[in-house]
Design a protein around this motif. Structure first.
Motif, mmCIF file in Angstrom:
data_model
loop_
_atom_site.group_PDB
_atom_site.id
_atom_site.type_symbol
_atom_site.label_atom_id
_atom_site.label_comp_id
_atom_site.label_asym_id
_atom_site.label_seq_id
_atom_site.Cartn_x
_atom_site.Cartn_y
_atom_site.Cartn_z
ATOM 1 N N GLU A 121 0.823 -1.201 0.000
ATOM 2 C CA GLU A 121 0.000 0.000 0.000
ATOM 3 C C GLU A 121 0.859 1.254 0.000
ATOM 4 O O GLU A 121 0.578 2.217 -0.718
ATOM 5 N N ARG A 147 3.949 1.386 -0.986
ATOM 6 C CA ARG A 147 4.650 1.414 -2.274
ATOM 7 C C ARG A 147 3.824 2.151 -3.315
ATOM 8 O O ARG A 147 4.345 2.943 -4.107
ATOM 9 N N SER A 148 2.526 1.862 -3.316
ATOM 10 C CA SER A 148 1.667 2.443 -4.346
ATOM 11 C C SER A 148 1.524 3.954 -4.179
ATOM 12 O O SER A 148 1.044 4.643 -5.077
ATOM 13 N N GLN A 149 1.950 4.466 -3.027
ATOM 14 C CA GLN A 149 1.884 5.914 -2.805
ATOM 15 C C GLN A 149 3.179 6.609 -3.210
ATOM 16 O O GLN A 149 3.239 7.845 -3.253
ATOM 17 N N ALA A 150 4.204 5.819 -3.495
ATOM 18 C CA ALA A 150 5.513 6.389 -3.817
ATOM 19 C C ALA A 150 5.461 7.390 -4.975
ATOM 20 O O ALA A 150 6.121 8.431 -4.907
ATOM 21 N N PRO A 151 4.678 7.122 -6.028
ATOM 22 C CA PRO A 151 4.651 8.089 -7.126
ATOM 23 C C PRO A 151 4.077 9.450 -6.723
ATOM 24 O O PRO A 151 4.294 10.433 -7.424
ATOM 25 N N TYR A 152 3.372 9.511 -5.627
ATOM 26 C CA TYR A 152 2.737 10.762 -5.218
ATOM 27 C C TYR A 152 3.440 11.423 -4.032
ATOM 28 O O TYR A 152 3.206 12.585 -3.743
#
Lengths: 205, 205
Positions: free
Chosen positions: B109, B111-116
């Motif tokens: 979860e 990880r999926s926020q890393a781009p933001y």
DNA sequence: CCTACCGATCGGTAGG
DNA sequence: CCTACCGATCGGTAGG
């Protein structure tokens, strides 16, 4: 039935899917709100709720839309030679995304919600099974044609699937200049095919 | 300096990290609120804000805590034989998680926020680099000892990293009964080691 | 550290 | 489909 070339008529669902995609791409899943979707849609939040009763329902439909788009990138190839066919399929799955990196990021975010939303989990399981099926089919043809060894086809498909998902996740997370994720994965897939699927008895190098 | 065996004294930060972990595990990142963290902490939301001014600050600290725990599972092994040493390292990275599957879901979860969130991205890049460093070291020893071929060590480490991340993501997403993710990945890693790192010139089977 | 509260924003709905 | 609004919840703060 008259014309859907302009498609600006009553294609509300499609427009909302595309609006959701843009909102997700720009704000992230954690900040994906009906209001932001409505803004991208160009209408009020009530207009969104008119077509999708709840946010959950909209998100489930959106995941179908998203996975459908991903499936489209895994089209069957018109190549007969099994080895080149697998090569081409791996290209589609592992070549630098560039244009659709946003799509992969959005997919990663929704993936991470699968453990909490059964509606997401079942859709991702279906998508995983679909791509594995395509991979299995191609590998089976190669085995039948004698191009590949008589390997465990199901395992080989799962193994390549692991490489694909690993590349997708790493690319999204390690999003610096020259992310090596897909380059590494493509090379790894090649090594796997030529060293494991093809154990060249006919001559050791 | 007197006693930290009981650690029930002023270990607020550690307690909040553990509370955050439980809240994240039970509610997911999208529903991770200060209030829920405070509930797990057993105190008020103001108590949480007393130790961490903003939610962002708390989350960055939590990611350090989480990645630290993950690093601890990748401890250096006391085996000298390079081949068995890599084998043992891959075991630690790829053996069925069972107990810490929650941790992997939580990590996905975030990880999926890393781009933001750049604060997340840089931490995950550091973690990726760390594990790759460990892998490179072990593989280099194997090459030096003649156990492995003279392969591209950096690529081999990145390739195995792709397998690890692929397994983590697939396991979290395809969370049905017998998820094949880690089993498949462990077998794939073995195949990679014995077919690519060891290209046995001394006898073609 | 707590109680009490702030403005902002959320998903969703009533009434048209 | 819109305007206007609902109760609920959010992160954060004042004052102690």
């Amino acid at each position: 039935m008259a014309d859907d070339s302009d498609s600006s008529r009553s294609n509300a669902h499609g427009e909302i899917m595309r609006a959701t995609y843009r909102a997700l791409r720009d704000h992230g899943y954690a900040n994906l709100t009906i209001k932001r979707i409505a803004e991208e849609y160009g209408k009020s939040t009530a207009a969104v709720h008119y077509h999708y009763d709840t946010k959950d329902e909209l998100l489930a439909a959106f995941l179908d839309y998203l996975l459908g788009r991903f499936k489209d990138t895994v089209h069957e190839v018109e190549i007969i030679d099994p080895e080149r066919r697998l090569d081409s399929l791996l290209d589609q799955l592992l070549i630098e995304p560039n244009d659709h990196r946003d799509l992969l990021i959005a997919m990663l975010e929704m993936r991470s919600q699968a453990p909490y939303r059964e509606a997401f989990g079942e859709r991702f399981r279906g998508s995983d099974a679909y791509v594995r099926y395509i991979l299995r089919t191609v590998i089976e043809q190669g085995v039948a044609a004698g191009a590949f060894d008589d390997v465990d086809v199901d395992h080989a498909a799962r193994a390549l699937m692991t490489v694909v998902v690993g590349a997708q996740t790493r690319d999204a997370v390690l999003n610096d200049d020259e992310s090596d994720a897909f380059e590494t994965a493509r090379r790894l897939a090649d090594e796997y095919v030529s060293a494991v699927l093809i154990d060249d008895d006919s001559g050791a190098n």
